[in-house]
Design an enzyme around this catalytic site. Structure first.
Site, short mmCIF file in Angstrom:
data_model
loop_
_atom_site.label_atom_id
_atom_site.label_comp_id
_atom_site.label_asym_id
_atom_site.label_seq_id
_atom_site.Cartn_x
_atom_site.Cartn_y
_atom_site.Cartn_z
N ASN A 170 -35.95 -64.88 27.33
CA ASN A 170 -35.36 -63.60 27.71
C ASN A 170 -35.94 -62.52 26.83
OD1 ASN A 170 -33.32 -61.84 28.94
ND2 ASN A 170 -32.31 -61.87 26.94
N HIS A 194 -35.04 -58.95 25.13
CA HIS A 194 -33.88 -58.09 24.82
C HIS A 194 -34.39 -56.85 24.08
CE1 HIS A 194 -29.72 -57.02 24.04
NE2 HIS A 194 -30.09 -56.72 22.81
C1 GRF Z 1 -35.54 -53.92 29.89
O1 GRF Z 1 -35.13 -52.86 29.08
C2 GRF Z 1 -35.29 -55.22 29.19
O2 GRF Z 1 -35.38 -55.14 27.80
C3 GRF Z 1 -33.88 -55.52 29.56
O3 GRF Z 1 -33.71 -55.05 30.88
C4 GRF Z 1 -34.66 -54.04 31.13
C5 GRF Z 1 -35.45 -54.48 32.33
O4 GRF Z 1 -36.31 -53.47 32.72
N1 GRF Z 1 -33.62 -56.94 29.44
P1 GRF Z 1 -37.41 -53.81 33.86
O5 GRF Z 1 -36.64 -54.27 35.07
O6 GRF Z 1 -38.30 -54.88 33.32
O7 GRF Z 1 -38.12 -52.50 34.04
#
Ligand code: GRF
Length: 221
Positions: free
Chosen positions: A121, A123
């Protein structure tokens, strides 16, 4: 000790990854671009799964001829049935690695068990800061600004039963600047950290360079 080594040994061809998304898909795009430009080696994107049929991430997959589908909790009579269908959809891709790229649905416990140390994941903070229940999307950056930290960043970690608690694989720090809004900071963290460490983590795992010992990762040479 379980991790990519065992995956590398058992794998004949490329590392098959399934990417799970819920929103705009900019991290998915970074992975697609990384596979194309060779930043990510020994890897193929087997498919993209979203819980949100309107996720632009699905359009990104289709534009790149990557199999994609939506599995939404709204389409099933219970969470238990949804969990079953979600797991089936992931299993059908026969992934070596599951990548949660902004996937906002709780992962079923049986899926966490099945893909232990094979599910990662991204984050948008330096875990253990600003993570856990309730810390997602802009809320993470609002909390960082409220605390007044001078450095934030992003973390890629393996997924375990907790929320943002699995073994950390990569982190990258990003400066907070005077006058940042949550939106401006989010974009900088994406550009300078997320879109770099997620592809890098996938490349390391796909080449058998990441193992887990005592719930901490060892990044091999
Ligand atoms: C990102 O900020 C990521 O860190 C978080 O959710 C967001 C997803 O953005 N887990 P995207 O869909 O990849 O543009």
């Amino acid at each position: 000790m379980l991790g990519a080594d065992s995956m590398k040994d058992s794998r004949q061809g490329k590392c098959r990854i399934a990417v799970m998304v819920s929103g705009g898909g900019t991290n998915l795009q970074a992975v697609i671009d990384g596979v194309k430009d060779g930043t990510i080696t020994n890897t193929e994107i087997a498919g993209v799964i979203s819980n949100n049929k309107n996720a632009y991430a699905l359009a990104r997959a289709q534009e790149n001829h990557i199999p994609s589908r939506c599995v939404s909790p709204k389409d099933y009579e219970s969470r238990a049935v949804f969990n079953e269908k979600l797991m089936e959809a992931v299993d059908e891709l026969a992934p070596d690695l599951v990548v949660l790229a902004g996937f906002l649905v709780v992962i079923p416990p049986e899926m966490i068990r099945k893909y232990r140390n094979r599910m990662i994941n991204i984050h948008p903070s330096l875990i253990p800061s600003f993570c856990g229940t309730g810390y997602y999307g802009l809320k993470v950056h609002e909390a960082a600004l409220a605390r007044g930290v001078k450095l934030t960043g992003a973390t890629v970690h393996f997924v375990d039963e907790g929320t943002d608690t699995g073994p950390i694989i990569l982190q990258k720090a990003v400066e907070v600047q005077q006058g940042d809004t949550p939106e401006v900071l989010q974009r900088r963290v994406m550009e300078q950290a997320e879109w770099k460490i997620l592809p890098r983590a996938i490349d390391l795992i796909a080449n058998g360079k990441v193992t887990v010992q005592d719930n901490r990762t060892v990044i091999g040479g």
